[in-house]
Enzyme design. Sequence first.
Site, mmCIF file in Angstrom:
data_model
loop_
_atom_site.group_PDB
_atom_site.id
_atom_site.type_symbol
_atom_site.label_atom_id
_atom_site.label_comp_id
_atom_site.label_asym_id
_atom_site.label_seq_id
_atom_site.Cartn_x
_atom_site.Cartn_y
_atom_site.Cartn_z
ATOM 1 N N LYS A 222 8.684 -55.597 -74.912
ATOM 2 C CA LYS A 222 9.105 -55.211 -76.267
ATOM 3 C C LYS A 222 10.062 -56.225 -76.851
ATOM 4 O O LYS A 222 10.114 -56.435 -78.040
ATOM 5 C CB LYS A 222 9.888 -53.891 -76.219
ATOM 6 C CG LYS A 222 9.140 -52.684 -75.822
ATOM 7 C CD LYS A 222 10.047 -51.462 -76.019
ATOM 8 C CE LYS A 222 9.860 -50.442 -74.937
ATOM 9 N NZ LYS A 222 10.807 -50.585 -73.830
ATOM 10 N N LYS B 237 17.412 -61.062 -66.755
ATOM 11 C CA LYS B 237 18.050 -60.699 -68.026
ATOM 12 C C LYS B 237 19.470 -61.253 -68.143
ATOM 13 O O LYS B 237 19.939 -61.517 -69.242
ATOM 14 C CB LYS B 237 18.037 -59.178 -68.214
ATOM 15 C CG LYS B 237 16.625 -58.639 -68.460
ATOM 16 C CD LYS B 237 16.608 -57.268 -69.100
ATOM 17 C CE LYS B 237 15.191 -56.912 -69.534
ATOM 18 N NZ LYS B 237 15.044 -55.577 -70.069
ATOM 19 N N LYS C 111 5.172 -61.085 -68.327
ATOM 20 C CA LYS C 111 4.687 -59.733 -68.673
ATOM 21 C C LYS C 111 4.888 -59.440 -70.160
ATOM 22 O O LYS C 111 5.801 -59.989 -70.795
ATOM 23 C CB LYS C 111 5.362 -58.676 -67.806
ATOM 24 C CG LYS C 111 6.727 -58.254 -68.239
ATOM 25 C CD LYS C 111 7.117 -56.885 -67.648
ATOM 26 C CE LYS C 111 8.421 -56.447 -68.294
ATOM 27 N NZ LYS C 111 8.609 -55.064 -68.489
HETATM 28 N N1 AQP Z 1 3.723 -55.404 -69.398
HETATM 29 C C1 AQP Z 1 3.700 -54.221 -68.803
HETATM 30 N N2 AQP Z 1 2.580 -53.810 -68.144
HETATM 31 C C2 AQP Z 1 2.537 -52.598 -67.548
HETATM 32 N N3 AQP Z 1 3.569 -51.712 -67.574
HETATM 33 C C3 AQP Z 1 4.694 -52.082 -68.233
HETATM 34 N N4 AQP Z 1 5.881 -51.469 -68.442
HETATM 35 C C4 AQP Z 1 6.679 -52.280 -69.175
HETATM 36 N N5 AQP Z 1 6.055 -53.422 -69.444
HETATM 37 C C5 AQP Z 1 4.820 -53.344 -68.874
HETATM 38 C C6 AQP Z 1 6.181 -50.121 -67.977
HETATM 39 O O1 AQP Z 1 6.501 -49.329 -69.119
HETATM 40 C C7 AQP Z 1 7.480 -48.361 -68.756
HETATM 41 C C8 AQP Z 1 8.583 -48.342 -69.742
HETATM 42 O O2 AQP Z 1 9.261 -49.578 -69.722
HETATM 43 P P1 AQP Z 1 10.726 -49.664 -70.354
HETATM 44 O O3 AQP Z 1 10.668 -49.628 -71.800
HETATM 45 O O4 AQP Z 1 11.594 -48.657 -69.780
HETATM 46 O O5 AQP Z 1 11.302 -51.022 -69.843
HETATM 47 P P2 AQP Z 1 10.703 -52.386 -69.507
HETATM 48 O O6 AQP Z 1 9.953 -52.325 -68.239
HETATM 49 O O7 AQP Z 1 11.858 -53.331 -69.518
HETATM 50 O O8 AQP Z 1 9.698 -52.674 -70.702
HETATM 51 P P3 AQP Z 1 9.705 -53.815 -71.748
HETATM 52 O O9 AQP Z 1 8.604 -53.563 -72.685
HETATM 53 O O10 AQP Z 1 9.691 -55.143 -71.077
HETATM 54 O O11 AQP Z 1 11.055 -53.609 -72.522
HETATM 55 P P4 AQP Z 1 12.247 -54.562 -72.787
HETATM 56 O O12 AQP Z 1 11.651 -55.785 -73.404
HETATM 57 O O13 AQP Z 1 13.112 -53.783 -73.718
HETATM 58 O O14 AQP Z 1 12.897 -54.852 -71.472
HETATM 59 C C9 AQP Z 1 7.935 -48.702 -67.321
HETATM 60 O O15 AQP Z 1 7.276 -47.834 -66.421
HETATM 61 C C10 AQP Z 1 7.450 -50.099 -67.122
HETATM 62 O O16 AQP Z 1 7.146 -50.365 -65.762
#
Ligand code: AQP
Length: 326
Positions: free
Chosen positions: A195, A111, A192
């Site tokens: 969001k 990031k 992966k």
């Molecule tokens: N692609 C994924 N597959 C399985 N689990 C996932 N998680 C995130 N992406 C995947 C799990 O969802 C929970 C919440 O995640 P988060 O919103 O706290 O942060 P993150 O992991 O950074 O998710 P994003 O969607 O990728 O958000 P952004 O883009 O904002 O950084 C966690 O348990 C995570 O493991």
Amino acid sequence: MKRVFSGVQPTGNLHIGNYLGALKQFVELQDESECIYCVVDMHSITVPQDPKELKKHTLDIAALYVAVGIDPKRSIIFAQSEVAGHAELNWVLTCSSYTGELSRMTQYKQKSRGEESAPAGLFMYPVLMAADILLYDTDIVPVGDDQKQHIELTRDLAIRVNNKYGETFVVPEGRFLKSGARIMSLDEPTAKMSKSAESEMSRISLLDEPSKIKKAIMRATTDSEGGVRFDVENKPGISNLLTIYSSFSGKDIAEIEKDYEGRGYGDFKKDLVTITVDALAPIKKRFEEVRNSPELVAILKDGAERANAIAVPVMERVKERFGLGI
Ligand code: AQP
């Protein structure tokens, strides 16, 4: 009864990766544990957020928690910034962590992209996450497998403090699903699902309309070989779709492969659209009800009170061990 803690950032609508990797476990664990589920709004400001949007998203995620099946009577649902102990413990743990270990965190490296202007909050993110978990004497942390490294750091910090100051923290364990722990992007299946990815076609959000779900699945990247077969290395796209199919339908991947033997990707994708739309429809319906009800703020207020009642004595214990206060 074991205590469970986990959180989700209010950085946008949740996608099926968040659901299949994390939230599905949150719901299942309620039957056997005392569960605390947080909307981690302080984590989300590690990158710039629009204040109005952030508040909206915090309520959205809380409503989604309820919509997927988290019962606010049995489990605690609250917003992180409503419980002061998270910030307090964050500082104490900051003073027990090393810059070397934090600079090795892959999420930070990805990031921050090595830029000098990367927010310091991004660097400290894993320490705040450790504080979230340790503040509740947590036994189990259900997360997707992108969080493995952060859970390891949390355990290291707990053990380090316990060794230096005497028994202070419960050392938690991560809980990762065998299937669904990492759902990949639909248009770039080696990354992966996220969001914050730019392409809307890379993900399916829990609140997407059926037409968008159809478009994203039908356009999902596959390969030219043609067989519906699970092979992450050579067929990452179709393997990801098989994981999604299996997680929503409850069928084994081997069984699905058999069902589609000799048939093309078109048939498989069409069925996956139906399965996904059917799985998400009740979540979307329940979300609309909860999000528009005054009950939602009451749930979060009650949750913050119950969370605080657990956090305050833990924080008193921490202060005592570290010699803080008078
Ligand atoms: N692609 C994924 N597959 C399985 N689990 C996932 N998680 C995130 N992406 C995947 C799990 O969802 C929970 C919440 O995640 P988060 O919103 O706290 O942060 P993150 O992991 O950074 O998710 P994003 O969607 O990728 O958000 P952004 O883009 O904002 O950084 C966690 O348990 C995570 O493991």
